[in-house]
Design a protein around this motif. Structure first.
Motif, mmCIF file in Angstrom:
data_model
loop_
_atom_site.group_PDB
_atom_site.id
_atom_site.type_symbol
_atom_site.label_atom_id
_atom_site.label_comp_id
_atom_site.label_asym_id
_atom_site.label_seq_id
_atom_site.Cartn_x
_atom_site.Cartn_y
_atom_site.Cartn_z
ATOM 1 N N VAL A 62 0.842 -1.187 0.000
ATOM 2 C CA VAL A 62 0.000 0.000 0.000
ATOM 3 C C VAL A 62 0.876 1.234 0.000
ATOM 4 N N ILE A 63 0.602 2.135 -0.921
ATOM 5 C CA ILE A 63 1.440 3.309 -1.081
ATOM 6 C C ILE A 63 0.954 4.470 -0.228
ATOM 7 N N ALA A 64 1.900 5.154 0.359
ATOM 8 C CA ALA A 64 1.555 6.314 1.184
ATOM 9 C C ALA A 64 1.327 7.513 0.283
ATOM 10 N N SER A 102 26.692 -8.487 4.823
ATOM 11 C CA SER A 102 25.565 -7.962 4.055
ATOM 12 C C SER A 102 24.467 -7.469 4.987
ATOM 13 N N THR A 103 23.704 -6.503 4.484
ATOM 14 C CA THR A 103 22.624 -5.902 5.257
ATOM 15 C C THR A 103 21.332 -5.946 4.464
ATOM 16 N N LEU A 104 20.279 -6.423 5.109
ATOM 17 C CA LEU A 104 18.937 -6.407 4.521
ATOM 18 C C LEU A 104 18.133 -5.330 5.239
ATOM 19 N N GLN A 105 17.683 -4.349 4.506
ATOM 20 C CA GLN A 105 16.826 -3.303 5.064
ATOM 21 C C GLN A 105 15.372 -3.643 4.748
ATOM 22 N N VAL A 106 14.553 -3.730 5.784
ATOM 23 C CA VAL A 106 13.141 -4.075 5.615
ATOM 24 C C VAL A 106 12.293 -2.936 6.166
ATOM 25 N N CYS A 112 0.244 -4.342 7.883
ATOM 26 C CA CYS A 112 0.287 -4.543 6.429
ATOM 27 C C CYS A 112 0.219 -6.033 6.088
ATOM 28 N N PRO A 113 -0.826 -6.501 5.379
ATOM 29 C CA PRO A 113 -0.930 -7.930 5.053
ATOM 30 C C PRO A 113 0.176 -8.406 4.122
ATOM 31 N N ALA A 114 0.643 -7.546 3.212
ATOM 32 C CA ALA A 114 1.739 -7.941 2.333
ATOM 33 C C ALA A 114 3.025 -8.162 3.125
ATOM 34 N N CYS A 115 3.211 -7.370 4.183
ATOM 35 C CA CYS A 115 4.381 -7.556 5.039
ATOM 36 C C CYS A 115 4.312 -8.902 5.744
ATOM 37 N N GLY A 237 5.877 1.410 -1.328
ATOM 38 C CA GLY A 237 4.921 0.758 -0.461
ATOM 39 C C GLY A 237 5.616 -0.094 0.568
ATOM 40 N N THR A 238 4.819 -0.805 1.327
ATOM 41 C CA THR A 238 5.368 -1.762 2.286
ATOM 42 C C THR A 238 4.908 -3.155 1.886
#
Length: 294
Positions: A62-64, A102-106, A112-115, A237-238
């Motif tokens: 969902v986009i802000a 390595s770094t994962l940025q979340v 958020c259901p997609a999250c 989005g998230t």
């Protein structure tokens, strides 16, 4: 006697009035539909393609679109960062070895259901990479759904997660929230009692200090700062997921993300580099095992 023209005209006028009223009603209904469509345009749905062999068929972000509605609380207060958090202009909660190559940025929202879809498919893979020292993860907490749909569940859950970070229990509580996520339209996470109830699923988390932190909104302003970083970051989005600064969700270049591909990409990025060993004292145990649902 003259024909009853007056009566006929009166009936015709009544019919005409009825038609005019009906037309006005249709016009009003059309205007209401247009208003509803305009409101819906503020929330843009981004659908990703099929993701990997585990069958995450489609992920919705969902986009802000309305940055003015950030889901923040009405009260202003000092920014109280959770223990061990990353500060600066992109506040985050780190998990894994601080010296991992390595770094994962979340960037995500607990409502958020997609999250939740992302977390539930990739959880085991991410924890495996964390525990091996190959990857550290930086969780950036947003309150996007609060802003777009109303309520306070995004903020309240993020504050509770920051309280869990104070207790050294963030990874397990983070996972518990996503495993037990309510429907997007159900603002159950807006109730502190629900968040405290879920803390009972994480051994040692439900303490008086945790409850005080949750009920007092200790980290609300910090969460709002993190959400502002999301709003300013140009993200679509998230969830938004980046590996070493490169977007990998829903794809990295021409390759769709999957647990196997994530492992491959991390291995490629880490080639010739030593795994990290500087784990926070409470993080390794929290990153193993999966909390139960229910």
């Amino acid at each position: 006697m003259a024909p009853p023209r007056f009566v006929a005209v009166g009936v015709s006028e009544k019919n005409r009035d009825g038609r005019n009223q009906s037309a006005r009603e249709r016009l009003q209904q059309q205007r209401e539909r247009e208003k509803a469509r305009e409101k819906q345009r503020r929330v843009l749905i981004v659908t990703a393609g099929v993701v990997g062999v585990l069958g995450l068929a489609a992920v919705v972000g969902v986009i802000a679109a309305n940055a003015g509605k950030d889901g923040g609380s009405d009260k202003a207060g000092p920014v109280v960062a959770p223990a061990g958090s990353i500060e600066g202009d992109k506040p985050a909660i780190p998990v894994g070895a601080s010296d991992a190559p390595s770094t994962l940025q979340v960037w995500e929202d607990f409502r958020c259901p997609a999250c939740a879809q992302f977390e539930n498919v990739f959880r085991d893979t991410v924890h495996e990479l964390e525990s091996s020292g190959a990857l550290k993860v930086e969780y950036h907490l947003a309150t996007l759904i609060d802003g777009n749909m109303g309520g306070s569940g995004s903020l309240r859950a993020a504050n509770a997660a920051a309280c869990a970070q104070d207790a050294g229990k963030f990874p397990a509580y983070h996972d518990t929230l996503y495993i037990n996520q309510p429907q997007e339209t159900d603002d159950a996470f807006g109730e502190n009692a629900k968040l405290i109830e879920l803390a009972g699923k994480v051994p040692g988390l439900d303490t008086p200090s945790f409850r005080s932190c949750v009920e007092g909104g200790t980290h609300d302003s910090w969460v709002e700062k993190a959400n502002q970083a999301f709003q300013n970051g140009g993200f679509r989005g998230t969830p938004s997921v980046l590996l070493n600064g490169e977007s990998v969700f829903p794809a990295k270049g021409a390759e769709q993300i999957s647990p196997a591909n994530l492992k491959k990409w991390v291995a490629e990025a880490n080639k010739g580099k030593k795994p990290g060993t500087a784990f926070p004292s409470a993080a390794p145990s929290a990153a193993t095992g999966t909390p139960s649902a229910g």
